[in-house]
Write a protein that holds these residues in place. Structure first.
Motif, PDB file in Angstrom:
ATOM      1  N   PHE A  28      -7.503   4.427 -13.643  1.00 19.70           N
ATOM      2  CA  PHE A  28      -7.823   5.028 -12.340  1.00 19.70           C
ATOM      3  C   PHE A  28      -8.459   4.034 -11.363  1.00 19.70           C
ATOM      4  N   PRO A  29      -9.409   3.189 -11.812  1.00 16.07           N
ATOM      5  CA  PRO A  29     -10.018   2.260 -10.844  1.00 16.07           C
ATOM      6  C   PRO A  29      -9.009   1.386 -10.118  1.00 16.07           C
ATOM      7  N   LEU A  30      -8.040   0.803 -10.846  1.00 22.03           N
ATOM      8  CA  LEU A  30      -7.035  -0.028 -10.181  1.00 22.03           C
ATOM      9  C   LEU A  30      -6.139   0.806  -9.269  1.00 22.03           C
ATOM     10  N   SER A  31      -5.813   2.023  -9.698  1.00 21.35           N
ATOM     11  CA  SER A  31      -4.993   2.909  -8.857  1.00 21.35           C
ATOM     12  C   SER A  31      -5.724   3.237  -7.565  1.00 21.35           C
ATOM     13  N   TYR A  32      -7.020   3.519  -7.684  1.00 23.76           N
ATOM     14  CA  TYR A  32      -7.803   3.860  -6.491  1.00 23.76           C
ATOM     15  C   TYR A  32      -7.954   2.651  -5.568  1.00 23.76           C
ATOM     16  N   ILE A  33      -8.154   1.473  -6.151  1.00 20.92           N
ATOM     17  CA  ILE A  33      -8.246   0.254  -5.341  1.00 20.92           C
ATOM     18  C   ILE A  33      -6.950   0.034  -4.575  1.00 20.92           C
ATOM     19  N   SER A  34      -5.824   0.263  -5.239  1.00 22.92           N
ATOM     20  CA  SER A  34      -4.518   0.108  -4.593  1.00 22.92           C
ATOM     21  C   SER A  34      -4.367   1.092  -3.434  1.00 22.92           C
ATOM     22  N   TYR A  35      -4.782   2.338  -3.664  1.00 19.04           N
ATOM     23  CA  TYR A  35      -4.739   3.353  -2.602  1.00 19.04           C
ATOM     24  C   TYR A  35      -5.645   2.964  -1.435  1.00 19.04           C
ATOM     25  N   SER A  36      -6.884   2.542  -1.751  1.00 19.34           N
ATOM     26  CA  SER A  36      -7.836   2.148  -0.706  1.00 19.34           C
ATOM     27  C   SER A  36      -7.340   0.950   0.086  1.00 19.34           C
ATOM     28  N   LEU A  37      -6.706   0.013  -0.616  1.00 19.60           N
ATOM     29  CA  LEU A  37      -6.148  -1.168   0.050  1.00 19.60           C
ATOM     30  C   LEU A  37      -5.094  -0.761   1.070  1.00 19.60           C
ATOM     31  N   ALA A  38      -4.190   0.117   0.652  1.00 16.69           N
ATOM     32  CA  ALA A  38      -3.135   0.575   1.562  1.00 16.69           C
ATOM     33  C   ALA A  38      -3.724   1.317   2.759  1.00 16.69           C
ATOM     34  N   LYS A  39      -4.794   2.070   2.540  1.00 15.18           N
ATOM     35  CA  LYS A  39      -5.460   2.762   3.653  1.00 15.18           C
ATOM     36  C   LYS A  39      -6.116   1.755   4.601  1.00 15.18           C
ATOM     37  N   THR A  40      -6.772   0.750   4.020  1.00 20.31           N
ATOM     38  CA  THR A  40      -7.473  -0.245   4.828  1.00 20.31           C
ATOM     39  C   THR A  40      -6.521  -0.995   5.749  1.00 20.31           C
ATOM     40  N   TYR A  41      -5.338  -1.297   5.231  1.00 29.29           N
ATOM     41  CA  TYR A  41      -4.359  -2.061   6.016  1.00 29.29           C
ATOM     42  C   TYR A  41      -3.375  -1.152   6.766  1.00 29.29           C
ATOM     43  N   ASN A  42      -3.693   0.142   6.811  1.00 27.58           N
ATOM     44  CA  ASN A  42      -2.912   1.105   7.587  1.00 27.58           C
ATOM     45  C   ASN A  42      -1.469   1.244   7.104  1.00 27.58           C
ATOM     46  N   ILE A  43      -1.245   0.966   5.824  1.00 25.90           N
ATOM     47  CA  ILE A  43       0.066   1.258   5.235  1.00 25.90           C
ATOM     48  C   ILE A  43       0.109   2.725   4.835  1.00 25.90           C
ATOM     49  N   SER A  44      -0.966   3.174   4.197  1.00 26.75           N
ATOM     50  CA  SER A  44      -1.079   4.575   3.798  1.00 26.75           C
ATOM     51  C   SER A  44      -1.822   5.361   4.858  1.00 26.75           C
ATOM     52  N   THR A  45      -1.340   6.579   5.115  1.00 30.01           N
ATOM     53  CA  THR A  45      -2.030   7.509   6.004  1.00 30.01           C
ATOM     54  C   THR A  45      -2.498   8.728   5.216  1.00 30.01           C
ATOM     55  N   GLN A  46      -2.407   8.650   3.916  1.00 29.64           N
ATOM     56  CA  GLN A  46      -2.643   9.797   3.033  1.00 29.64           C
ATOM     57  C   GLN A  46      -4.140  10.037   2.828  1.00 29.64           C
ATOM     58  N   THR A  47      -4.542  11.287   2.891  1.00 32.39           N
ATOM     59  CA  THR A  47      -5.933  11.629   2.586  1.00 32.39           C
ATOM     60  C   THR A  47      -6.167  11.494   1.087  1.00 32.39           C
ATOM     61  N   PHE A  48      -7.441  11.379   0.716  1.00 30.16           N
ATOM     62  CA  PHE A  48      -7.778  11.247  -0.697  1.00 30.16           C
ATOM     63  C   PHE A  48      -7.315  12.469  -1.490  1.00 30.16           C
ATOM     64  N   SER A  49      -7.502  13.651  -0.925  1.00 27.84           N
ATOM     65  CA  SER A  49      -7.098  14.876  -1.648  1.00 27.84           C
ATOM     66  C   SER A  49      -5.594  14.912  -1.860  1.00 27.84           C
ATOM     67  N   SER A  50      -4.825  14.493  -0.864  1.00 27.19           N
ATOM     68  CA  SER A  50      -3.364  14.454  -1.002  1.00 27.19           C
ATOM     69  C   SER A  50      -2.948  13.419  -2.037  1.00 27.19           C
ATOM     70  N   TRP A  51      -3.633  12.271  -2.009  1.00 26.91           N
ATOM     71  CA  TRP A  51      -3.329  11.218  -2.997  1.00 26.91           C
ATOM     72  C   TRP A  51      -3.648  11.701  -4.406  1.00 26.91           C
ATOM     73  N   MET A  52      -4.793  12.358  -4.581  1.00 30.77           N
ATOM     74  CA  MET A  52      -5.162  12.874  -5.900  1.00 30.77           C
ATOM     75  C   MET A  52      -4.175  13.937  -6.368  1.00 30.77           C
ATOM     76  N   LYS A  53      -3.690  14.740  -5.434  1.00 34.13           N
ATOM     77  CA  LYS A  53      -2.688  15.748  -5.788  1.00 34.13           C
ATOM     78  C   LYS A  53      -1.447  15.083  -6.362  1.00 34.13           C
ATOM     79  N   ASP A  54      -0.973  13.999  -5.708  1.00 32.05           N
ATOM     80  CA  ASP A  54       0.196  13.273  -6.215  1.00 32.05           C
ATOM     81  C   ASP A  54      -0.090  12.637  -7.571  1.00 32.05           C
ATOM     82  N   GLU A  55      -1.317  12.102  -7.736  1.00 29.76           N
ATOM     83  CA  GLU A  55      -1.697  11.507  -9.017  1.00 29.76           C
ATOM     84  C   GLU A  55      -1.662  12.544 -10.129  1.00 29.76           C
TER      85      GLU A  55
END
Length: 426
Positions: free
Chosen positions: A120-147
């Motif tokens: 999970f830590p690496l998955s979350y870092i990957s998600y946060s990275l994509a959010k930081t660089y504006n690749i991902s627009t997904q909310t945390f709850s939506s991301w967790m739902k997909d996970e």
């Protein structure tokens, strides 16, 4: 001995991580060869200075996460064996029920839960990275739902697979790998058939393309390619990502032409038609069937190699792993670790084949649309949207890239454009 193996494994992982970090951040050269400078493949031509800087930063960290994640999975399975958790999972399962299938289900839910927590830590870092660089627009709850959807789909499928696998191991100690492979043939075809109509809609909403004029252009292109299609689907991805994509999925009557709404929002019709022609090429050239055949051949070799390596590993380290024989459910982490290693080792070959097929699809698309500028600008926009490296490091290309690099793709299109211009002059 078990402790020594565990310590050596952790040290090896740390040293490997340091090597990958050094390679990606200090050694690898991603600069453009001088002959491509100023060409349409040069990112300095179509990206501004900030986009150039961000693409380099984002790509380096994302590549580092990729190279760290798979060996972390191996380390996790090894430690599960060495510390006796696999043995404990089986004991808890046997204490809960006397039915074999439910014992497997209970064992695997424990293994899956621990694996989820470990990765999970690496998955979350990957998600946060994509959010930081504006690749991902997904909310945390939506991301967790997909996970969680991923978790339960994989769990449901794997419980059945593991139950059948260990039943075969108990029935045929020497040939279980062959019988298991024979069952992968119908299983693979069923999964490919079900993917677009059962699994994909669990993650996103699919609906007919709203732009009917564009749909008619795409269907005309499909008719030109002799692809039976009555509708084009668009999928709502803007709430999750700024990246662009389009694809043709499924086999037989359930095949679908799909466009992400992000692609529709950022590309013009000619660019979209080139991308759709590229995706249609995979259908026309039977790449999906070639892929299935290649996967089945690799599966045969992989299962055979896994059986041989498991026998050798248990005969040598069975006491340390707390596993007496291959057919014991406690050996599952060893099976998954070896299979993952073999898949990683085979990825340069599978990626090479995939890059060849993608090159074929690019050529097919440009010959069908005859619009090199639309093709080139679509790849430039894909690079911008995904902050991709135009010329990635060699190891990244070998182990990660199932598509040619953007340098290769755009330069090939430039060559085609020059060829077209010369033919028109003649």
């Amino acid at each position: 001995m078990a402790r020594k193996i565990g310590v050596y494994a952790v040290i090896a992982y740390v040293l490997y991580g340091l090597f990958i970090y050094w390679y990606l951040f200090y050694f690898a050269d991603t600069s453009l060869p001088f002959e491509y400078e100023g060409s349409q493949a040069d990112p300095a031509v179509f990206l501004n200075a900030r986009e150039l800087s961000l693409s380099e930063e984002y790509s380096k960290v994302r590549n580092l996460l990729f190279f760290l994640s798979t060996p972390l999975e191996w380390l996790f399975y090894l430690l599960i064996l060495l510390v006796g958790l696999s043995k404990a999972f089986k004991r808890w399962a046997e204490q809960s029920t006397r039915f074999k299938f439910f014992q497997t289900a209970i064992y695997f839910i424990w293994l899956s839960f621990f694996a989820f927590v470990a990765t999970f830590p690496l998955s979350y870092i990957s998600y946060s990275l994509a959010k930081t660089y504006n690749i991902s627009t997904q909310t945390f709850s939506s991301w967790m739902k997909d996970e969680l959807i991923d978790f339960w789909i994989n769990y449901g499928i794997m419980v059945i697979v593991v139950s059948v696998l260990y039943w075969l191991m108990n029935k045929s100690r020497k040939r279980w790998w062959l019988y298991a492979w024979m069952l992968t043939i119908p299983f693979t075809l069923i999964m490919v058939f079900l993917q677009p109509i059962v699994i994909d809609p669990l993650y996103n909403d699919f609906y007919p393309l709203k732009d009917k004029e564009l749909e008619q252009k795409i269907l005309a292109l499909a008719d030109k390619a002799d692809i039976p299609a009555d509708h084009v689907f668009e999928v709502d991805m803007a709430e999750k990502t700024n990246a662009l994509n389009a694809y043709v999925s499924g086999i037989g009557g359930n095949s679908r032409i799909v466009l992400w709404d992000t692609t529709l929002n950022r590309l013009n019709d000619n660019q979209i038609l080139f991308i759709m022609a590229h995706e249609m090429a995979h259908y026309v050239k039977k790449h999906i069937y070639v892929g299935i055949a290649g996967y089945l051949l690799l599966s045969l070799a992989g299962l055979y190699a896994t059986a041989r390596i498991m026998n050798w590993a248990i005969s040598r380290w069975g006491n340390e792993f707390k596993v007496d024989h291959v057919k014991d459910l406690r050996s599952l982490p060893l099976f998954l670790m070896i299979l993952s290693m073999l898949m990683f080792a085979a990825s340069p070959l599978t990626n090479f084949v995939s890059r060849y097929q993608e090159s074929q699809a690019d050529l097919y698309a440009i010959e069908m649309t005859k619009d090199p500028q639309a093709a080139i600008t679509s790849f430039q926009e894909l690079t911008r949207a995904g902050l991709s490296q135009v010329n990635p490091p060699l190891l990244v290309k070998i182990f990660r890239y199932g598509h040619p690099t953007m340098l290769e793709r755009i330069s090939a299109l430039e060559e085609y454009e020059i060829k077209m211009r010369n033919e028109n002059i003649d």
